[in-house]
Enzyme design. Structure first.
Site, PDB file in Angstrom:
ATOM      1  N   PRO A  13       0.794  -1.229   0.000  1.00 40.04           N
ATOM      2  CA  PRO A  13       0.000   0.000   0.000  1.00 40.04           C
ATOM      3  C   PRO A  13       0.828   1.282   0.000  1.00 40.04           C
ATOM      4  O   PRO A  13       1.909   1.351   0.584  1.00 40.04           O
ATOM      5  CB  PRO A  13      -0.817  -0.105   1.296  1.00 40.04           C
ATOM      6  CG  PRO A  13      -0.069  -1.051   2.154  1.00 40.04           C
ATOM      7  CD  PRO A  13       0.597  -2.008   1.228  1.00 40.04           C
ATOM      8  N   ASN A  14       0.286   2.250  -0.700  1.00 35.68           N
ATOM      9  CA  ASN A  14       0.790   3.619  -0.798  1.00 35.68           C
ATOM     10  C   ASN A  14       2.044   3.763  -1.649  1.00 35.68           C
ATOM     11  O   ASN A  14       2.499   4.881  -1.875  1.00 35.68           O
ATOM     12  CB  ASN A  14       1.017   4.239   0.593  1.00 35.68           C
ATOM     13  CG  ASN A  14      -0.269   4.332   1.374  1.00 35.68           C
ATOM     14  OD1 ASN A  14      -1.273   4.812   0.857  1.00 35.68           O
ATOM     15  ND2 ASN A  14      -0.259   3.844   2.595  1.00 35.68           N
ATOM     16  N   ARG A  21       4.834  11.257  -2.101  1.00 35.87           N
ATOM     17  CA  ARG A  21       4.580  11.002  -0.682  1.00 35.87           C
ATOM     18  C   ARG A  21       5.896  10.997   0.098  1.00 35.87           C
ATOM     19  O   ARG A  21       6.765  10.173  -0.150  1.00 35.87           O
ATOM     20  CB  ARG A  21       3.875   9.656  -0.498  1.00 35.87           C
ATOM     21  CG  ARG A  21       3.660   9.300   0.957  1.00 35.87           C
ATOM     22  CD  ARG A  21       2.970   7.940   1.103  1.00 35.87           C
ATOM     23  NE  ARG A  21       2.970   7.556   2.497  1.00 35.87           N
ATOM     24  CZ  ARG A  21       3.552   6.456   2.968  1.00 35.87           C
ATOM     25  NH1 ARG A  21       4.161   5.624   2.150  1.00 35.87           N
ATOM     26  NH2 ARG A  21       3.519   6.191   4.246  1.00 35.87           N
ATOM     27  N   TYR A  26      11.174   8.662   1.237  1.00 35.57           N
ATOM     28  CA  TYR A  26      11.101   7.660   0.173  1.00 35.57           C
ATOM     29  C   TYR A  26      11.769   8.080  -1.134  1.00 35.57           C
ATOM     30  O   TYR A  26      11.870   7.270  -2.046  1.00 35.57           O
ATOM     31  CB  TYR A  26       9.633   7.294  -0.092  1.00 35.57           C
ATOM     32  CG  TYR A  26       8.952   6.756   1.148  1.00 35.57           C
ATOM     33  CD1 TYR A  26       9.315   5.526   1.675  1.00 35.57           C
ATOM     34  CD2 TYR A  26       7.973   7.494   1.801  1.00 35.57           C
ATOM     35  CE1 TYR A  26       8.715   5.031   2.819  1.00 35.57           C
ATOM     36  CE2 TYR A  26       7.364   7.004   2.943  1.00 35.57           C
ATOM     37  CZ  TYR A  26       7.738   5.779   3.451  1.00 35.57           C
ATOM     38  OH  TYR A  26       7.141   5.300   4.583  1.00 35.57           O
ATOM     39  N   ASN A  75       8.100  -5.587  -1.382  1.00 36.66           N
ATOM     40  CA  ASN A  75       8.053  -4.425  -0.500  1.00 36.66           C
ATOM     41  C   ASN A  75       6.633  -4.409   0.061  1.00 36.66           C
ATOM     42  O   ASN A  75       5.714  -3.941  -0.596  1.00 36.66           O
ATOM     43  CB  ASN A  75       8.358  -3.127  -1.246  1.00 36.66           C
ATOM     44  CG  ASN A  75       8.388  -1.931  -0.299  1.00 36.66           C
ATOM     45  OD1 ASN A  75       7.846  -1.978   0.803  1.00 36.66           O
ATOM     46  ND2 ASN A  75       9.007  -0.852  -0.747  1.00 36.66           N
ATOM     47  N   ALA A  78       3.373  -1.038   4.766  1.00 36.03           N
ATOM     48  CA  ALA A  78       2.832  -1.167   6.124  1.00 36.03           C
ATOM     49  C   ALA A  78       2.361  -2.580   6.450  1.00 36.03           C
ATOM     50  O   ALA A  78       2.354  -2.969   7.621  1.00 36.03           O
ATOM     51  CB  ALA A  78       1.689  -0.174   6.316  1.00 36.03           C
ATOM     52  N   HIS A  81       4.326  -4.850   8.815  1.00 34.32           N
ATOM     53  CA  HIS A  81       4.259  -4.662  10.261  1.00 34.32           C
ATOM     54  C   HIS A  81       2.945  -5.154  10.858  1.00 34.32           C
ATOM     55  O   HIS A  81       2.808  -5.179  12.077  1.00 34.32           O
ATOM     56  CB  HIS A  81       4.421  -3.172  10.611  1.00 34.32           C
ATOM     57  CG  HIS A  81       5.532  -2.522   9.884  1.00 34.32           C
ATOM     58  ND1 HIS A  81       6.858  -2.885  10.045  1.00 34.32           N
ATOM     59  CD2 HIS A  81       5.527  -1.541   8.949  1.00 34.32           C
ATOM     60  CE1 HIS A  81       7.606  -2.135   9.254  1.00 34.32           C
ATOM     61  NE2 HIS A  81       6.826  -1.323   8.576  1.00 34.32           N
ATOM     62  N   ASP A  88       1.760 -15.840   6.562  1.00 35.53           N
ATOM     63  CA  ASP A  88       1.336 -17.218   6.303  1.00 35.53           C
ATOM     64  C   ASP A  88       1.452 -17.567   4.826  1.00 35.53           C
ATOM     65  O   ASP A  88       1.888 -18.665   4.477  1.00 35.53           O
ATOM     66  CB  ASP A  88      -0.089 -17.443   6.802  1.00 35.53           C
ATOM     67  CG  ASP A  88      -0.185 -17.490   8.322  1.00 35.53           C
ATOM     68  OD1 ASP A  88       0.863 -17.636   8.989  1.00 35.53           O
ATOM     69  OD2 ASP A  88      -1.311 -17.366   8.836  1.00 35.53           O
ATOM     70  N   GLU A  99      12.868  -9.455   0.965  1.00 36.85           N
ATOM     71  CA  GLU A  99      12.108  -8.318   1.485  1.00 36.85           C
ATOM     72  C   GLU A  99      12.863  -7.047   1.117  1.00 36.85           C
ATOM     73  O   GLU A  99      14.090  -6.983   1.248  1.00 36.85           O
ATOM     74  CB  GLU A  99      11.962  -8.444   2.997  1.00 36.85           C
ATOM     75  CG  GLU A  99      11.157  -7.340   3.635  1.00 36.85           C
ATOM     76  CD  GLU A  99      11.010  -7.508   5.141  1.00 36.85           C
ATOM     77  OE1 GLU A  99      10.366  -6.634   5.746  1.00 36.85           O
ATOM     78  OE2 GLU A  99      11.534  -8.495   5.712  1.00 36.85           O
ATOM     79  N   HIS A 101      12.866  -2.631   1.174  1.00 36.51           N
ATOM     80  CA  HIS A 101      12.326  -1.361   1.679  1.00 36.51           C
ATOM     81  C   HIS A 101      13.177  -0.208   1.154  1.00 36.51           C
ATOM     82  O   HIS A 101      14.410  -0.308   1.113  1.00 36.51           O
ATOM     83  CB  HIS A 101      12.336  -1.323   3.206  1.00 36.51           C
ATOM     84  CG  HIS A 101      11.482  -2.365   3.837  1.00 36.51           C
ATOM     85  ND1 HIS A 101      10.116  -2.247   3.931  1.00 36.51           N
ATOM     86  CD2 HIS A 101      11.800  -3.558   4.380  1.00 36.51           C
ATOM     87  CE1 HIS A 101       9.630  -3.320   4.522  1.00 36.51           C
ATOM     88  NE2 HIS A 101      10.634  -4.143   4.803  1.00 36.51           N
ATOM     89  N   LEU A 102      12.525   0.866   0.794  1.00 36.85           N
ATOM     90  CA  LEU A 102      13.223   2.073   0.360  1.00 36.85           C
ATOM     91  C   LEU A 102      13.978   2.712   1.524  1.00 36.85           C
ATOM     92  O   LEU A 102      15.128   3.107   1.382  1.00 36.85           O
ATOM     93  CB  LEU A 102      12.219   3.073  -0.211  1.00 36.85           C
ATOM     94  CG  LEU A 102      11.507   2.630  -1.494  1.00 36.85           C
ATOM     95  CD1 LEU A 102      10.192   3.347  -1.654  1.00 36.85           C
ATOM     96  CD2 LEU A 102      12.409   2.870  -2.678  1.00 36.85           C
ATOM     97  N   SER A 103      13.300   2.818   2.658  1.00 38.14           N
ATOM     98  CA  SER A 103      13.920   3.409   3.843  1.00 38.14           C
ATOM     99  C   SER A 103      14.466   2.297   4.730  1.00 38.14           C
ATOM    100  O   SER A 103      14.291   1.110   4.441  1.00 38.14           O
ATOM    101  CB  SER A 103      12.888   4.242   4.617  1.00 38.14           C
ATOM    102  OG  SER A 103      11.891   3.400   5.172  1.00 38.14           O
ATOM    103  N   ARG A 108      13.566   4.156  11.980  1.00 36.73           N
ATOM    104  CA  ARG A 108      12.321   4.926  12.013  1.00 36.73           C
ATOM    105  C   ARG A 108      11.531   4.625  13.281  1.00 36.73           C
ATOM    106  O   ARG A 108      12.082   4.121  14.257  1.00 36.73           O
ATOM    107  CB  ARG A 108      11.527   4.639  10.741  1.00 36.73           C
ATOM    108  CG  ARG A 108      12.329   5.097   9.504  1.00 36.73           C
ATOM    109  CD  ARG A 108      11.589   4.960   8.227  1.00 36.73           C
ATOM    110  NE  ARG A 108      10.382   5.771   8.249  1.00 36.73           N
ATOM    111  CZ  ARG A 108       9.356   5.584   7.417  1.00 36.73           C
ATOM    112  NH1 ARG A 108       9.405   4.619   6.508  1.00 36.73           N
ATOM    113  NH2 ARG A 108       8.292   6.347   7.478  1.00 36.73           N
ATOM    114  N   ARG A 112       7.760   0.219  13.338  1.00 37.00           N
ATOM    115  CA  ARG A 112       8.315  -0.288  12.080  1.00 37.00           C
ATOM    116  C   ARG A 112       9.466  -1.283  12.308  1.00 37.00           C
ATOM    117  O   ARG A 112       9.961  -1.883  11.369  1.00 37.00           O
ATOM    118  CB  ARG A 112       8.810   0.866  11.213  1.00 37.00           C
ATOM    119  CG  ARG A 112       7.704   1.796  10.751  1.00 37.00           C
ATOM    120  CD  ARG A 112       8.234   2.858   9.816  1.00 37.00           C
ATOM    121  NE  ARG A 112       7.293   3.944   9.662  1.00 37.00           N
ATOM    122  CZ  ARG A 112       6.282   3.955   8.796  1.00 37.00           C
ATOM    123  NH1 ARG A 112       6.074   2.928   8.003  1.00 37.00           N
ATOM    124  NH2 ARG A 112       5.468   4.998   8.722  1.00 37.00           N
TER     125      ARG A 112
END
Length: 153
Positions: A13-14, A21, A26, A75, A78, A81, A88, A99, A101-103, A108, A112
């Site tokens: 999401p997002n 954003r 990001y 990625n 959210a 978390h 599952d 996995e 992640h940009l950040s 953070r 997170r």
């Protein structure tokens, strides 16, 4: 498993808002920029690149990856978390899972610092902005290559 590796790159999401954003976190790259980066990093492998804001759709794609992909770069945003359902689905996979992640989530907010996805991931790449995807795709393909080499021995 296909002869030409297929890497699913799934985004939660997002991430459709990349570039606008919170660019201080990001970066300024758009999701289209990230897709182009992944395709370039794949060096001839097939990239299936998708984004959704819906948890169930993301889980459906993870399940699809089991039979259609050689590796998965995820990625989860959210959902990493919060989603035990996503964990599952990932635990059912037998392909490498990276996995991404940009950040750097560990730098953070405290919420997170927990990633359910990490419990099922083969490895994690985070904190390099859009370059995290480049590294993740290359790592996923390396894992595929290593598994194929081990299977032929």
């Amino acid at each position: 498993m296909p002869d030409i590796p297929v890497v699913y790159v799934l985004n939660g999401p997002n991430l459709n808002l990349l570039g606008t954003r919170e660019p201080e976190i990001y970066g300024h790259a758009t999701l289209a920029d990230v897709q182009a980066l992944c395709e370039a990093a794949a060096e001839g492998a097939t990239v299936v690149f998708r984004q959704t804001n819906h948890e169930g759709e993301l889980i459906d794609w993870v399940q699809e990856a089991q039979t259609s992909a050689s590796a998965l770069v995820l990625n989860p945003a959210a959902y990493g978390h919060t989603s035990i359902a996503l964990l599952d689905a990932l635990k059912a996979l037998t392909i490498p899972v990276v996995e991404c992640h940009l950040s750097n989530p560990m730098a953070r907010e405290a919420f997170r610092h927990t990633s359910y996805v990490s419990l099922a991931a083969t490895g994690i790449v985070s904190g390099f902005g859009a370059q995290s995807y480049d590294l993740a795709v290359k790592a996923a393909l390396r894992l595929v290559q290593e598994r194929r080499s081990a299977a032929t021995v």
